[in-house]
Design an enzyme around this catalytic site. Structure first.
Site, PDB file in Angstrom:
ATOM      1  CG  HIS A   1      -7.836   2.915   4.750  1.00 54.05           C
ATOM      2  ND1 HIS A   1      -9.220   2.661   4.521  1.00 54.05           N
ATOM      3  CD2 HIS A   1      -7.154   1.535   5.177  1.00 54.05           C
ATOM      4  CE1 HIS A   1      -9.639   0.963   4.024  1.00 54.05           C
ATOM      5  NE2 HIS A   1      -8.063   0.382   4.716  1.00 54.05           N
TER       6      HIS A   1
ATOM      7  CD  GLU B   1      -8.165   2.680  12.785  1.00 56.17           C
ATOM      8  OE1 GLU B   1      -9.149   2.392  12.343  1.00 56.17           O
ATOM      9  OE2 GLU B   1      -7.937   4.173  12.258  1.00 56.17           O
TER      10      GLU B   1
ATOM     11  NE  ARG C   1      -4.869  -1.428   9.463  1.00 52.89           N
ATOM     12  CZ  ARG C   1      -5.745  -2.237   8.005  1.00 52.89           C
ATOM     13  NH1 ARG C   1      -6.109  -3.707   8.182  1.00 52.89           N
ATOM     14  NH2 ARG C   1      -6.473  -1.488   7.118  1.00 52.89           N
TER      15      ARG C   1
ATOM     16  NE  ARG D   1      -3.627  -1.785   2.243  1.00 47.82           N
ATOM     17  CZ  ARG D   1      -4.804  -2.851   3.033  1.00 47.82           C
ATOM     18  NH1 ARG D   1      -4.834  -1.448   3.971  1.00 47.82           N
ATOM     19  NH2 ARG D   1      -6.170  -3.164   3.062  1.00 47.82           N
TER      20      ARG D   1
HETATM   21  C1  LIG Z   1     -13.315   1.284   3.767  1.00 53.71           C
HETATM   22  C2  LIG Z   1     -12.957   0.474   5.085  1.00 53.71           C
HETATM   23  C3  LIG Z   1     -12.181  -0.459   5.216  1.00 53.71           C
HETATM   24  C4  LIG Z   1     -11.383  -1.735   5.934  1.00 53.71           C
HETATM   25  N1  LIG Z   1     -11.326  -2.924   4.758  1.00 53.71           N
HETATM   26  C5  LIG Z   1     -10.466  -3.829   6.330  1.00 53.71           C
HETATM   27  C6  LIG Z   1      -9.926  -5.028   5.706  1.00 53.71           C
HETATM   28  O1  LIG Z   1     -10.520  -5.605   5.351  1.00 53.71           O
HETATM   29  N2  LIG Z   1      -9.617  -5.943   6.963  1.00 53.71           N
HETATM   30  C7  LIG Z   1      -9.474  -5.249   8.101  1.00 53.71           C
HETATM   31  O2  LIG Z   1      -8.799  -5.925   8.870  1.00 53.71           O
HETATM   32  N3  LIG Z   1      -9.374  -3.780   8.380  1.00 53.71           N
HETATM   33  C8  LIG Z   1     -10.236  -3.045   7.843  1.00 53.71           C
HETATM   34  N4  LIG Z   1     -10.259  -1.129   7.687  1.00 53.71           N
HETATM   35  C9  LIG Z   1      -9.606  -1.240   9.228  1.00 53.71           C
HETATM   36  C10 LIG Z   1     -10.641  -1.755  10.055  1.00 53.71           C
HETATM   37  O3  LIG Z   1     -12.473  -1.527  10.039  1.00 53.71           O
HETATM   38  C11 LIG Z   1     -10.672  -0.582  11.182  1.00 53.71           C
HETATM   39  O4  LIG Z   1      -9.917  -0.046  11.594  1.00 53.71           O
HETATM   40  C12 LIG Z   1     -11.334  -1.307  12.855  1.00 53.71           C
HETATM   41  O5  LIG Z   1     -13.177  -2.040  12.180  1.00 53.71           O
HETATM   42  C13 LIG Z   1     -11.562  -0.653  14.169  1.00 53.71           C
HETATM   43  O6  LIG Z   1     -12.144  -0.701  14.368  1.00 53.71           O
HETATM   44  P1  LIG Z   1     -12.452  -0.131  16.140  1.00 53.71           P
HETATM   45  O7  LIG Z   1     -13.652  -1.015  17.533  1.00 53.71           O
HETATM   46  O8  LIG Z   1     -11.421  -0.108  17.003  1.00 53.71           O
HETATM   47  O9  LIG Z   1     -12.769   0.760  16.338  1.00 53.71           O
HETATM   48  P2  LIG Z   1     -14.545   1.491  15.451  1.00 53.71           P
HETATM   49  O10 LIG Z   1     -15.187   0.658  14.547  1.00 53.71           O
HETATM   50  O11 LIG Z   1     -14.107   3.032  14.166  1.00 53.71           O
HETATM   51  O12 LIG Z   1     -15.535   2.126  16.651  1.00 53.71           O
HETATM   52  C14 LIG Z   1     -15.596   3.265  17.545  1.00 53.71           C
HETATM   53  C15 LIG Z   1     -16.102   3.042  18.035  1.00 53.71           C
HETATM   54  O13 LIG Z   1     -16.309   3.713  19.386  1.00 53.71           O
HETATM   55  C16 LIG Z   1     -17.386   5.077  19.663  1.00 53.71           C
HETATM   56  N5  LIG Z   1     -16.636   6.244  19.302  1.00 53.71           N
HETATM   57  C17 LIG Z   1     -16.020   7.052  19.200  1.00 53.71           C
HETATM   58  N6  LIG Z   1     -15.481   8.203  19.870  1.00 53.71           N
HETATM   59  C18 LIG Z   1     -16.573   8.431  21.137  1.00 53.71           C
HETATM   60  C19 LIG Z   1     -16.700   9.256  22.414  1.00 53.71           C
HETATM   61  N7  LIG Z   1     -15.919  10.056  22.274  1.00 53.71           N
HETATM   62  N8  LIG Z   1     -17.818   9.196  22.995  1.00 53.71           N
HETATM   63  C20 LIG Z   1     -18.558   7.748  22.621  1.00 53.71           C
HETATM   64  N9  LIG Z   1     -18.407   6.475  21.649  1.00 53.71           N
HETATM   65  C21 LIG Z   1     -17.089   6.727  21.363  1.00 53.71           C
HETATM   66  C22 LIG Z   1     -18.557   5.007  17.887  1.00 53.71           C
HETATM   67  O14 LIG Z   1     -19.498   5.313  18.267  1.00 53.71           O
HETATM   68  C23 LIG Z   1     -17.848   3.529  17.418  1.00 53.71           C
HETATM   69  O15 LIG Z   1     -18.864   2.595  18.377  1.00 53.71           O
HETATM   70  C24 LIG Z   1     -10.657  -0.916   6.889  1.00 53.71           C
HETATM   71  C25 LIG Z   1     -11.210   0.619   7.175  1.00 53.71           C
HETATM   72  C26 LIG Z   1     -12.200   0.952   5.793  1.00 53.71           C
HETATM   73  C27 LIG Z   1     -11.856   2.656   6.196  1.00 53.71           C
END
Ligand SMILES: Cc1cc2nc3c(=O)[nH]c(=O)nc-3n(C[C@H](O)[C@H](O)[C@H](O)COP(=O)(O)OP(=O)(O)OC[C@H]3O[C@@H](n4cnc5c(N)ncnc54)[C@H](O)[C@@H]3O)c2cc1C
Ligand code: SF4
Ligand code: FES
Lengths: 250, 639
Positions: free
Chosen positions: B402, B426, B436, B331
């Site tokens: 991204h 993340e 990554r 990437r």
């Molecule tokens: C288009 C796209 C495609 C992707 N494809 C892949 C893939 O194929 N494979 C892969 O491994 N990864 C992929 N990724 C990366 C991956 O999706 C993310 O890194 C991962 O899902 C993040 O998960 P998370 O639980 O850490 O955070 P998130 O899913 O971002 O969740 C954050 C949560 O925190 C809450 N939150 C945040 N701040 C606050 C606050 N202040 N108060 C209350 N709630 C809050 C939100 O409401 C949410 O519920 C992709 C990313 C993108 C953008």
């Protein structure tokens, strides 16, 4: 292009609502529908008027947050397209668009075009899962699942929980949403032990919040993910079996 | 500069985690009810953690600003999730997944963490299948895999193009069961706006109800941030619109160190923006690079239809520069190569801001139907957005922000520098180093939430048995709530002339130009002088209408953008002090003769972790030295 918008404005859950007319000017046909609203909002802010509240997040058609009634149709005119994926090239210069929230008894209006859909979460809580504590699962390949079964489960699982099916239904029924989740789990081997209990639990909660299904089929036509009403038939069958056998476990 | 203690346990790499699980203190099942845990976020990381901690018997309160736990940004992940199952007997193993991840991260991650991630990867797949996640299957009924993101083995599990959605729904459903059983209290449409620290430990949070505007206080024995990444600092990115850094940033301001903030991933295949009203960028799956050929016209003034441009007047620059990997180069490398040709004026499309991803060859080789079978839904999505038919005209793509590898610094227990404050998914910096690999973020989020945090948090809580949580009437809570109120009032009363989005867009442009795919000392210094100036203007001139007592998305955004401003400065600062190129961090001054990233392992094999000092322009730098015992550091080569 230039368009005339008639937008539902409502200050809060209990406030009276009304249509306001706005001009959307100089909109690029490559803009998405929501970007068109962004542009109108920028104008409103510049004029000192409160921007229009609407629901959105991913803008990719997957999170199920967005949802507007556009000229009387949930998610607008394009088949299989959520509001955020609708683009302005669908429309022509001079068009008039009536923009309303998803209306249904089960979806109270919060403000402007924003509604509450937490009743969907209550339905899932009533059994939309497989009971398996973290760490207790056997090897993933222990139980083979025929490809056709896995594909069917995935067809159902594609539901994004947007609520267009409810908004499109003259009765405000949530059969399409509920049956999609029930069917996903009920067709898989993993979902068998709780199959009937799940169906009973979820259908009951669905009926507490939403209207009854009279097979109008409007839901399927509005669904951005093409969820088939065949799943409603599957759900009804499982529900009949469940009540008939009085299988309400635990 | 202090040296940070990562608390990586002793012993051989392969058994560190197993041994450590045994060594950690346990909370007796009957005592778990006596501990309260706050989790912020219901993405993959937060939902999986909340469900698991609920099952274990802890009293959990979980918050999300979304209207349902089912909608987190995680839902948008398309490609898949890695695991070292080796179901296809192609030589995969825990060690190989570990090795690939450390190498892919350009040797800027912690070996012990990455190994643990690879170890638990298999349990994730088992768990998800048991939940009813409809992964793709082969005709024999067993799980299918594909290869992804430069890996030489097939280890990626997927559910059509909706893997993130299906994994998130699995976790959301497990969470829903705990909500129903009363173990977890789920609070939606509520945003954490402040962390409360009492006697040096995390005591709880202050939250705003986004519908009513009510501010509430919540205390617990431990707090977990699972709040996602900050790529929206760039304004245009592939992130969901609401993704933001506020939770992590508020914690940073209360003492949690922020690690490697400049490590951002720019994905090579997003749809370029079409006009200045564009609100976000849409990712086109990386899998397209398996069959699409990337090129630009040789002539910057080219105006012919792409199909009419003869072969010899096209530059297939990836195939030319990286003959071994060609269009499948990693990437960071592909992204930078696209930037080079667009900067040379060879970009395509009305704004000359893209490169072609051409399917003509594969159409000829396999025919329309085979291509439709493989990529039909992606082609459709592309056409819906651009109005162009990729079967007929090459797609236009361009890199987009991204993912953010940087985030809150955490030790092996996933605890930040504030005791009792953990960070998972993340939002922490942990496992991906400077770059990554595809399909590894979903793995990390679920590893942290299902299989790591539930053990390590017990070790923190066990000695606190019998201690009550801090009362929300404590003066620190008063202060935090006052701060939140004051900020809200300040922005509502600024009465400036420009919208929040306007400022966000301007900030994004600065970051993209100077702290994006290519960074230079000069550019970063420029950004470091321009960002504070723009911030000052923002503070003076932003316009937020409406009230604090109802749904008000401009008000939500203004606080988030204010935090992005401070973060942006830190990102530039971090990029400036890292005088090397590694992974997604490319400093133009540090490149090999043929334009590749030049690492400096002697001086920069460390994590940079920043401490807030009260002045966003003057943070204190700390370092965690990275030791590599099992992986040999080499210059990555994809030629
Ligand atoms: C288009 C796209 C495609 C992707 N494809 C892949 C893939 O194929 N494979 C892969 O491994 N990864 C992929 N990724 C990366 C991956 O999706 C993310 O890194 C991962 O899902 C993040 O998960 P998370 O639980 O850490 O955070 P998130 O899913 O971002 O969740 C954050 C949560 O925190 C809450 N939150 C945040 N701040 C606050 C606050 N202040 N108060 C209350 N709630 C809050 C939100 O409401 C949410 O519920 C992709 C990313 C993108 C953008
Ligand atoms: S069934 Fe279709 S319309 Fe109804 S909630 Fe699911 S995706 Fe939306
Ligand atoms: S905003 Fe996510 S589906 Fe439309």
């Amino acid at each position: 292009m230039n368009l005339t918008l008639r937008v539902w404005r409502q200050a809060g859950p209990d406030a009276p609502g009304r249509f306001e007319t706005y001009e959307a000017k100089g909109i690029s046909e490559d803009s998405s529908f929501l970007e068109m609203l962004d542009t109108v909002n920028e104008e409103l802010v510049a004029e000192g008027e409160e921007p229009i509240e609407f629901m959105h997040d991913c803008r990719e058609g997957i999170c199920g947050t967005c949802g507007l009634m556009i000229n009387g149709r949930a998610h607008g005119p394009e088949l299989g397209t959520a509001t955020c994926q609708l683009h302005m090239r669908t429309y022509s210069d001079g068009d008039e668009l009536v923009i309303e929230p998803f209306r249904a008894a089960g979806f109270p209006i919060i403000k402007d075009l924003v509604v509450g859909r937490s009743a969907f979460d209550r339905i899932i809580e009533a059994g939309g899962y497989v009971t398996v504590d973290t760490g207790s699962a056997p090897d993933a390949n222990l139980t083979p699942v025929p490809k056709e079964t896995a594909d069917l489960a995935m067809d159902a699982a594609a539901c994004i929980g947007c609520g267009a099916c409810v908004a499109a239904c003259p009765n405000g029924a949530a059969q399409l949403f509920t049956s999609a989740k029930i069917s996903q789990l009920n067709v898989l081997p993993q979902g068998q032990p709780e199959r009937y209990q799940r169906t009973l639990g979820m259908v009951e909660v669905m009926e507490e919040h939403f209207g009854s299904c009279t097979n109008m089929g409007e839901c399927e036509a509005a669904c951005p993910k093409g969820i088939s009403i065949d799943f409603i038939a599957m759900m009804n069958k499982d529900y009949r079996k469940a009540t008939f056998a009085g299988r309400k476990a635990g | 500069m202090t040296v940070l203690d990562s608390r990586v346990p002793d012993g051989p790499l392969e058994s560190k985690w197993e041994d450590h699980k045994f060594d950690m203190k346990l909370v007796n099942p009957n005592n778990k009810r006596r501990f309260e845990i706050i989790i912020v976020g219901t993405g993959l990381a937060g939902a999986s953690a909340a469900a698991t901690l609920g099952e274990l018997g802890y009293k959990v309160k979980v918050f999300t600003y979304h209207d349902s736990a089912r909608r987190a940004h995680s839902i948008a992940a398309q490609g898949g999730i890695n695991a070292a199952k080796n179901y296809h007997g192609d030589g995969d193993s825990v060690f190989r997944l570990f090795y690939d991840t450390v190498k892919g991260g350009d040797y800027r991650s912690r070996e012990a963490n990455v190994h643990r991630l690879a170890e638990v990867s298999n349990s994730i797949i088992d768990q998800c299948v048991a939940q009813g996640v409809p992964f793709a299957r082969e005709y024999g009924g067993l799980l299918d895999n594909r290869s992804f993101g430069g890996a030489q083995v097939s280890r990626t599990f997927y559910a059509r193009g909706q893997t993130g959605q299906q994994l998130l729904l699995g976790a959301y459903q497990a969470l829903s069961r705990q909500v129903k059983e009363g173990n977890v209290e789920l609070i939606t449409k509520s945003e954490m706006l402040e962390l409360v620290v009492v006697d040096g430990k995390a005591a709880g949070i202050v939250v705003r109800d986004l519908v009513t505007g009510e501010i509430t206080r919540h205390s617990a024995h431990a707090t977990v941030l699972a709040t996602g990444g900050y790529a929206n600092a760039f304004f245009l990115s592939t992130m969901a619109m609401a993704s933001n850094v506020t939770a992590a940033w508020r914690a940073h301001r209360k003492g949690a160190f922020f690690a490697n903030p400049s490590f951002t991933q720019i994905h090579p295949t997003a749809i370029p923006s079409s006009d200045e009203f564009q609100s976000k960028l849409t990712l086109m799956s990386e899998s397209l690079r398996n069959d699409g050929r990337i090129w630009v016209p040789e002539d910057p003034d080219e105006s012919r239809h792409p199909a009419d441009i003869p072969e010899e007047e096209r530059d297939y620059y990836l195939e030319r520069r990286y003959p071994a990997f060609g269009n499948l180069a990693p990437r960071d490398i592909s992204s930078r190569a696209a930037k080079v040709v667009v900067d040379e004026g060879k970009g395509v499309g009305p704004l000359k801001n893209g490169v072609y991803l051409d399917f003509a060859d594969v159409m000829e080789r396999l025919g329309h139907d085979a291509v439709a079978d493989k990529y039909g839904n992606l082609f459709e999505m592309y056409e819906r957005i651009t109005g162009e038919d990729p079967y007929e005209v090459p797609m236009r793509i361009y890199p987009a922000p991204h993912y953010t590898m940087g985030g809150l610094w955490v030790d092996y227990h996933l605890q930040t520098t504030i005791p009792g404050l953990f960070s998972i998914g993340e939002s922490n910096f942990s496992d991906h180093g400077a770059n990554r690999l595809g399909a590894s973020a979903l793995m990390q989020g679920l590893a942290d939430g299902y299989f790591v945090l539930p053990y390590t948090i017990g070790d923190y809580l066990a000695p606190m048995l019998g201690q009550p949580k801090v009362e929300t009437s404590a003066p620190e809570f008063d202060q935090a709530e006052q701060d939140v109120q004051a900020r809200i009032e300040k922005y509502l009363n600024t009465n400036g002339t420009r919208s929040v989005d306007w400022f966000h867009r301007e900030l994004g442009k600065l970051l993209w130009d100077y702290c994006g795919m290519e960074r230079t000392k000069e550019g970063l210094e420029k950004a470091l002088s321009e960002i504070p100036a723009l911030r000052a203007e923002f503070e003076r001139d932003v316009r937020v209408l409406g009230s604090a007592e109802s749904l008000n998305s401009s008000l939500e955004k203004v606080g988030r953008v204010a935090d992005f401003f401070e973060l942006a400065e830190l990102m530039c600062k971090d990029a400036l002090v890292r005088e090397e190129s590694c992974g997604g961090h490319f400093r133009a001054e540090h490149q090999t003769d043929d334009g590749e990233a030049q690492r400096d392992d002697e001086n920069f094999a460390h994590v940079t972790a920043w401490e807030w000092t009260g002045d966003p322009g003057d943070p204190t730098e700390h370092r965690e030295q990275l030791d590599f015992e099992y992986v040999t550091l080499t210059q990555r080569s994809y030629k």
